[in-house]
Design a protein around this motif. Structure first.
Motif, PDB file in Angstrom:
ATOM      1  N   GLU A 209     -49.062 -21.685  -1.002  1.00 38.72           N
ATOM      2  CA  GLU A 209     -50.309 -22.042  -1.508  1.00 38.72           C
ATOM      3  C   GLU A 209     -50.078 -22.038  -3.048  1.00 38.72           C
ATOM      4  O   GLU A 209     -50.429 -22.886  -3.818  1.00 38.72           O
ATOM      5  CB  GLU A 209     -51.365 -20.649  -1.186  1.00 38.72           C
ATOM      6  CG  GLU A 209     -51.342 -20.794   0.347  1.00 38.72           C
ATOM      7  CD  GLU A 209     -52.603 -19.994   0.736  1.00 38.72           C
ATOM      8  OE1 GLU A 209     -53.354 -20.482   1.667  1.00 38.72           O
ATOM      9  OE2 GLU A 209     -52.798 -18.827   0.562  1.00 38.72           O
ATOM     10  N   GLN A 210     -49.803 -20.785  -3.767  1.00 43.29           N
ATOM     11  CA  GLN A 210     -49.502 -20.718  -5.093  1.00 43.29           C
ATOM     12  C   GLN A 210     -48.777 -19.648  -5.529  1.00 43.29           C
ATOM     13  O   GLN A 210     -48.471 -18.570  -4.618  1.00 43.29           O
ATOM     14  CB  GLN A 210     -50.854 -20.593  -5.822  1.00 43.29           C
ATOM     15  CG  GLN A 210     -51.584 -19.292  -5.730  1.00 43.29           C
ATOM     16  CD  GLN A 210     -52.838 -19.180  -6.558  1.00 43.29           C
ATOM     17  OE1 GLN A 210     -53.302 -19.586  -7.342  1.00 43.29           O
ATOM     18  NE2 GLN A 210     -53.551 -18.099  -5.964  1.00 43.29           N
TER      19      GLN A 210
ATOM     20  N   HIS B 271     -54.493 -11.558  -7.780  1.00 41.96           N
ATOM     21  CA  HIS B 271     -54.703 -13.018  -7.130  1.00 41.96           C
ATOM     22  C   HIS B 271     -55.957 -13.372  -6.955  1.00 41.96           C
ATOM     23  O   HIS B 271     -56.939 -12.776  -6.459  1.00 41.96           O
ATOM     24  CB  HIS B 271     -53.816 -12.791  -6.008  1.00 41.96           C
ATOM     25  CG  HIS B 271     -53.795 -14.282  -5.032  1.00 41.96           C
ATOM     26  ND1 HIS B 271     -54.928 -14.385  -4.112  1.00 41.96           N
ATOM     27  CD2 HIS B 271     -52.984 -15.242  -5.212  1.00 41.96           C
ATOM     28  CE1 HIS B 271     -54.474 -15.853  -3.839  1.00 41.96           C
ATOM     29  NE2 HIS B 271     -53.524 -16.421  -4.257  1.00 41.96           N
ATOM     30  N   GLN B 272     -56.218 -14.763  -7.465  1.00 45.22           N
ATOM     31  CA  GLN B 272     -57.574 -15.347  -7.169  1.00 45.22           C
ATOM     32  C   GLN B 272     -57.166 -16.679  -6.332  1.00 45.22           C
ATOM     33  O   GLN B 272     -56.444 -17.553  -6.889  1.00 45.22           O
ATOM     34  CB  GLN B 272     -58.428 -15.514  -8.211  1.00 45.22           C
ATOM     35  CG  GLN B 272     -58.652 -14.417  -9.182  1.00 45.22           C
ATOM     36  CD  GLN B 272     -59.778 -13.624  -8.410  1.00 45.22           C
ATOM     37  OE1 GLN B 272     -60.803 -13.971  -8.200  1.00 45.22           O
ATOM     38  NE2 GLN B 272     -59.363 -12.408  -8.040  1.00 45.22           N
ATOM     39  N   LYS B 273     -57.930 -17.037  -5.491  1.00 49.59           N
ATOM     40  CA  LYS B 273     -57.887 -18.212  -4.474  1.00 49.59           C
ATOM     41  C   LYS B 273     -58.048 -19.335  -5.447  1.00 49.59           C
ATOM     42  O   LYS B 273     -58.880 -19.518  -6.111  1.00 49.59           O
ATOM     43  CB  LYS B 273     -58.687 -18.057  -3.381  1.00 49.59           C
ATOM     44  CG  LYS B 273     -58.478 -19.437  -2.384  1.00 49.59           C
ATOM     45  CD  LYS B 273     -59.217 -19.065  -1.106  1.00 49.59           C
ATOM     46  CE  LYS B 273     -59.330 -20.213  -0.239  1.00 49.59           C
ATOM     47  NZ  LYS B 273     -58.185 -21.084   0.125  1.00 49.59           N
TER      48      LYS B 273
ATOM     49  N   ASN C 158     -59.471 -23.109  -6.319  1.00 49.95           N
ATOM     50  CA  ASN C 158     -60.611 -23.884  -5.851  1.00 49.95           C
ATOM     51  C   ASN C 158     -60.034 -25.266  -5.418  1.00 49.95           C
ATOM     52  O   ASN C 158     -59.197 -25.633  -6.031  1.00 49.95           O
ATOM     53  CB  ASN C 158     -61.927 -23.668  -6.898  1.00 49.95           C
ATOM     54  CG  ASN C 158     -61.524 -24.466  -8.257  1.00 49.95           C
ATOM     55  OD1 ASN C 158     -60.694 -25.267  -8.358  1.00 49.95           O
ATOM     56  ND2 ASN C 158     -62.062 -23.973  -9.099  1.00 49.95           N
TER      57      ASN C 158
ATOM     58  N   GLY D 148     -50.829 -21.927   5.256  1.00 46.11           N
ATOM     59  CA  GLY D 148     -52.099 -21.339   4.554  1.00 46.11           C
ATOM     60  C   GLY D 148     -53.031 -22.515   4.313  1.00 46.11           C
ATOM     61  O   GLY D 148     -52.796 -23.744   3.936  1.00 46.11           O
TER      62      GLY D 148
ATOM     63  N   THR E 139     -54.770 -23.277   1.437  1.00 44.68           N
ATOM     64  CA  THR E 139     -54.475 -24.084   0.163  1.00 44.68           C
ATOM     65  C   THR E 139     -53.364 -25.078   0.395  1.00 44.68           C
ATOM     66  O   THR E 139     -53.574 -26.192   0.132  1.00 44.68           O
ATOM     67  CB  THR E 139     -54.115 -23.112  -0.749  1.00 44.68           C
ATOM     68  OG1 THR E 139     -55.449 -22.232  -1.026  1.00 44.68           O
ATOM     69  CG2 THR E 139     -53.748 -23.960  -2.314  1.00 44.68           C
TER      70      THR E 139
ATOM     71  N   HIS F 125     -50.097 -18.435   6.081  1.00 48.01           N
ATOM     72  CA  HIS F 125     -49.034 -18.179   4.804  1.00 48.01           C
ATOM     73  C   HIS F 125     -48.679 -16.722   5.140  1.00 48.01           C
ATOM     74  O   HIS F 125     -49.303 -15.667   6.004  1.00 48.01           O
ATOM     75  CB  HIS F 125     -49.924 -18.351   3.662  1.00 48.01           C
ATOM     76  CG  HIS F 125     -49.232 -17.679   2.433  1.00 48.01           C
ATOM     77  ND1 HIS F 125     -48.706 -16.665   1.763  1.00 48.01           N
ATOM     78  CD2 HIS F 125     -48.547 -18.854   1.548  1.00 48.01           C
ATOM     79  CE1 HIS F 125     -47.833 -16.953   0.717  1.00 48.01           C
ATOM     80  NE2 HIS F 125     -47.709 -18.095   0.534  1.00 48.01           N
TER      81      HIS F 125
ATOM     82  N   TYR G  55     -50.528 -13.439   4.653  1.00 54.93           N
ATOM     83  CA  TYR G  55     -51.629 -13.288   5.643  1.00 54.93           C
ATOM     84  C   TYR G  55     -51.180 -12.118   6.419  1.00 54.93           C
ATOM     85  O   TYR G  55     -51.943 -11.239   6.697  1.00 54.93           O
ATOM     86  CB  TYR G  55     -51.934 -14.272   6.413  1.00 54.93           C
ATOM     87  CG  TYR G  55     -52.862 -14.274   7.634  1.00 54.93           C
ATOM     88  CD1 TYR G  55     -54.176 -13.978   7.902  1.00 54.93           C
ATOM     89  CD2 TYR G  55     -52.054 -14.039   9.016  1.00 54.93           C
ATOM     90  CE1 TYR G  55     -54.761 -13.682   8.979  1.00 54.93           C
ATOM     91  CE2 TYR G  55     -52.441 -14.051  10.203  1.00 54.93           C
ATOM     92  CZ  TYR G  55     -54.037 -13.671  10.222  1.00 54.93           C
ATOM     93  OH  TYR G  55     -54.653 -13.358  11.372  1.00 54.93           O
TER      94      TYR G  55
END
Length: 175
Positions: free
Chosen positions: A16-17, A71-73, A75, A102, A104, A137, A140
């Motif tokens: 994801e990141q 951590h921030q999801k 957008n 995941g 993202t 991910h 999770y």
């Protein structure tokens, strides 16, 4: 932060990141989720050194809380902005299979919001003959509250990765 792995890997594991540890190290999957990924890949029969692992979003989005960075999801705008790098990595590496780990990652791979549970565990055709597999991910698994759910979801994740292992073996025979 860009991916890591062989230039012409047959499997691309899209995360994801970067997390906090990844951001500080400048390498993907070195934190707790990376350790979980290592265990599941080994159990599924995949050598991590033979796959490439970019992230859908290249920057660590966080909110500072004292000494910690939460951590921030990302957008949709951030996912779309970083998609050009995913597309370039995909073209450059040209894997047989892309594993979107995941929500993202799935949104980046498919170019739209793609529900995990609805698409999980089945191979989906992308353009140019590339195939995709949607799964959770590894982070999770770290957030699950009870042991039974954690064990069940861990096994489901390993089973998803075994699909990638089978495709990796088929592509080796074809080469």
């Amino acid at each position: 932060m860009f991916g890591e792995g062989p230039q012409h890997a047959q499997v691309m594991l899209v995360g994801e990141q970067p997390g906090d540890k990844e951001d500080l190290a400048g390498k993907p999957f070195v934190g707790p989720a990376g350790q979980m990924l290592d265990r599941t890949l080994e159990e599924a029969g995949i050598d991590r050194k033979k796959v490439t692992s970019p992230n859908a979003v290249k920057h660590f989005k966080f909110v500072p809380r004292g000494k910690i960075r939460l951590h921030q999801k990302p957008n949709t705008q951030e996912i779309k902005a970083c998609r050009q790098w995913y597309e370039r990595e995909l073209t450059s590496i040209n894997p047989a299979l892309v594993v979107a780990m995941g929500a993202t990652a799935a949104q980046s791979v498919f170019g739209k919001i793609t529900p995990i549970n609805k698409n999980r565990g089945r191979v989906i055709d992308l353009e140019d003959g590339v195939k995709a597999l949607v799964t959770v991910h590894p982070s999770y698994l770290l957030r699950l509250p009870d042991a039974d759910t954690k064990a069940r979801e861990y096994q489901r994740f390993v089973d998803d990765l075994k699909i990638a292992a089978v495709m990796l073996k088929k592509s080796k025979r074809a080469a």
